[in-house]
Scaffold this motif. Structure first.
Motif, PDB file in Angstrom:
ATOM      1  N   GLU A   4      13.541 -20.820  20.160  1.00 52.37           N
ATOM      2  CA  GLU A   4      13.781 -19.943  21.521  1.00 52.37           C
ATOM      3  C   GLU A   4      13.223 -20.888  22.793  1.00 52.37           C
ATOM      4  O   GLU A   4      13.996 -20.393  23.773  1.00 52.37           O
ATOM      5  CB  GLU A   4      12.944 -18.782  21.463  1.00 52.37           C
ATOM      6  CG  GLU A   4      13.618 -17.849  20.207  1.00 52.37           C
ATOM      7  CD  GLU A   4      12.458 -16.635  20.010  1.00 52.37           C
ATOM      8  OE1 GLU A   4      11.583 -16.532  20.652  1.00 52.37           O
ATOM      9  OE2 GLU A   4      12.838 -15.859  19.176  1.00 52.37           O
ATOM     10  N   LYS A   7       6.627 -14.147  14.013  1.00 50.94           N
ATOM     11  CA  LYS A   7       7.737 -15.110  13.980  1.00 50.94           C
ATOM     12  C   LYS A   7       7.314 -16.141  13.103  1.00 50.94           C
ATOM     13  O   LYS A   7       8.262 -16.507  12.326  1.00 50.94           O
ATOM     14  CB  LYS A   7       8.264 -15.311  15.541  1.00 50.94           C
ATOM     15  CG  LYS A   7       8.874 -14.596  16.146  1.00 50.94           C
ATOM     16  CD  LYS A   7       9.344 -14.949  17.560  1.00 50.94           C
ATOM     17  CE  LYS A   7       9.828 -14.059  18.358  1.00 50.94           C
ATOM     18  NZ  LYS A   7      10.447 -14.588  19.813  1.00 50.94           N
ATOM     19  N   GLU A  65       9.977 -19.888  17.371  1.00 50.55           N
ATOM     20  CA  GLU A  65       9.422 -19.800  18.815  1.00 50.55           C
ATOM     21  C   GLU A  65      10.057 -21.289  19.617  1.00 50.55           C
ATOM     22  O   GLU A  65      10.430 -21.217  20.458  1.00 50.55           O
ATOM     23  CB  GLU A  65       8.005 -19.795  18.716  1.00 50.55           C
ATOM     24  CG  GLU A  65       7.669 -18.362  18.415  1.00 50.55           C
ATOM     25  CD  GLU A  65       6.019 -18.244  18.302  1.00 50.55           C
ATOM     26  OE1 GLU A  65       5.345 -19.323  18.295  1.00 50.55           O
ATOM     27  OE2 GLU A  65       5.511 -17.134  18.500  1.00 50.55           O
TER      28      GLU A  65
END
Length: 460
Positions: free
Chosen positions: A433, A422, A430
């Motif tokens: 999220e 990612k 990240e």
């Protein structure tokens, strides 16, 4: 001359060619067989096929014409009985001339086109002579003083398959090409400029809130991830449809001679095209929409920004892409599917990458079928047909005639085990999220507290 519709099949001893040539005289058929080359002329049709192994015109060979159906069936004997002739259903490969070492690209043209080119050349020569004669006898040719302003020239750049094309975007300002990220500079923008503008445009289109929303509410995206591509599920030999055979027959007849680096770049570009195809088919579940052409063109860097791979420094001189090459390639496709289309999910991007791996493992026939589906979507679009002309038609020919089955399997296996981090995408996925999960947990705790208070109130 007209290239007729045809199809080929085989038995252990023979190769059978069925040629559709209605309303002809069977007595006028001229057939010639030499090693792997088969030619037939029956006015106004002409067909030349180059098989993978030698064939013979012997006593067992036949040519039968059925006036009711319009089909001429030619049966040729295999020089080596029992030998398997590969790719008889890849019509463009059969139509390709014998490999040549004379030029990097040869386009096969008919005699009528040759005659036209000769006449055009003669006309140009006559026109040139008339201009020279007029100049010798005309002392009143207008003259102007040299301008003080510096002379400026803008070099036209090439693009597309093997950088063979230019001029397709000269009048782009008069078309509504929503995927063209270079605008009126498409003809003059350098390779480095295209990449810089593509990255800048992706960063501008990147929307953190959109990504977080799809991450939080992914019920439908999970449904798309579970969907299986029918080509992958079937995983069995198939016959091209009549429509597909006709499309294969109408492809340009070209021969490509590429070095190892060019071949590697073509495999990488093919992977990005198949990724866009995989995303479009997943998000529509195989039922294309009016937006399908836009989706495919927007997600393919070679289309939208004329910026094909490689996207990393060369790692080796082999013609087969290495895992680092493929990782860099897929990360660009991930960037685009997270910044442009409706559904922006990293898990969905991973599912599309898995689809690409499966398609490579299935081999050139399945890949050609996917390319034909993509070609059909683009060639019928009033604007995006241009990407069919500068990319897809050539890829349909090249995959059939030149792509290596072994290389395709190696690439598929590498993609199967590939992991795109990612952090390589360029955005802090990240962290976004993590924030989304924290918000969801707080909302969940608040809901639990509200439920507890409501329960206490009911008990009182």
């Amino acid at each position: 001359m007209i290239t007729p519709r045809f199809e080929c099949s085989q038995t252990a001893e023979s190769v059978i060619i069925k040629i559709y040539c209605p309303s002809v005289r069977a007595a006028d058929v001229e057939i010639h067989v030499e090693d792997t080359l088969f030619t037939i002329h029956i006015n106004p049709y002409f067909l030349r096929l180059n098989f993978s192994h030698p064939v013979l015109e012997d006593e067992e060979s036949t040519a039968k014409y059925d006036p009711s159906s319009g089909y001429l069936t030619v049966t040729l004997t295999k020089e080596s009985r029992g030998q398997e002739f590969a790719d008889l259903d890849l019509l463009a490969k059969l139509l390709a001339p014998r490999p040549s070492q004379q030029a990097p690209l040869i386009e096969v043209i008919g005699q009528d086109e040759v005659d036209e080119l000769v006449s055009q050349t003669n006309a140009l020569s006559l026109e040139h002579e008339e201009i020279l004669l007029a100049a010798e006898n005309d002392w009143q040719i207008p003259q102007e003083l040299p301008s003080d302003s510096p002379i400026t020239t803008t070099l036209t750049q090439t693009y597309g398959f093997l950088n063979l094309y230019s001029g397709y975007f000269k009048h782009v300002s008069h078309t509504e090409n929503e995927v063209n990220e270079l605008g009126v500079d498409a003809e003059t923008c350098t390779v480095q400029g295209r990449r810089a503008r593509r990255w800048k445009h992706e960063d501008e289109k990147w929307d953190e809130e959109h990504y977080m929303a799809d991450y939080a509410d992914d019920e439908y995206i999970q449904e798309l991830i579970l969907w299986k591509n029918p080509h992958v599920v079937a995983n069995a030999p198939f016959q091209f449809t009549e429509q597909e055979n006709l499309a294969l027959l109408n492809l340009p007849r070209k021969e490509y001679l590429t070095d190892a680096h060019q071949t590697k770049h073509l495999y990488l570009t093919l992977a990005t095209i198949l990724f866009s195809y995989a995303y479009e088919t997943r998000t529509t579940q195989g039922d294309s929409t009016p937006e399908s052409a836009w989706t495919i063109c927007s997600l393919t860097p070679a289309f939208s920004a004329l910026d094909p791979p490689p996207y990393s420094p060369p790692t080796n001189a082999s013609h087969i892409p290495s895992p680092p090459d493929l990782t860099a390639c897929m990360s660009q496709s991930y960037r685009r599917c997270l910044s442009f289309p409706l559904y922006r999910s990293f898990l969905l991007a991973e599912a599309c990458c898995t689809d690409v791996a499966e398609l490579f493992l299935l081999g050139k026939r399945t890949i050609v079928r996917c390319l034909l589906e993509t070609k059909f979507l683009l060639e019928h679009h009033e604007v995006y047909y241009v990407y069919n002309k500068i990319w897809l038609e050539d890829f349909c020919v090249w995959v059939q005639a030149s792509a290596s089955d072994g290389a395709l399997r190696e690439i598929g296996a590498a993609l199967k085990n590939l992991t795109v981090a990612k952090g390589s995408i360029g955005w802090d996925l990240e962290a976004l999220e993590a924030v989304t999960r924290d918000v969801q947990e707080r909302d969940s705790d608040s809901d639990d507290e509200s439920d507890d208070e409501a329960e206490v109130a009911r008990q009182l």
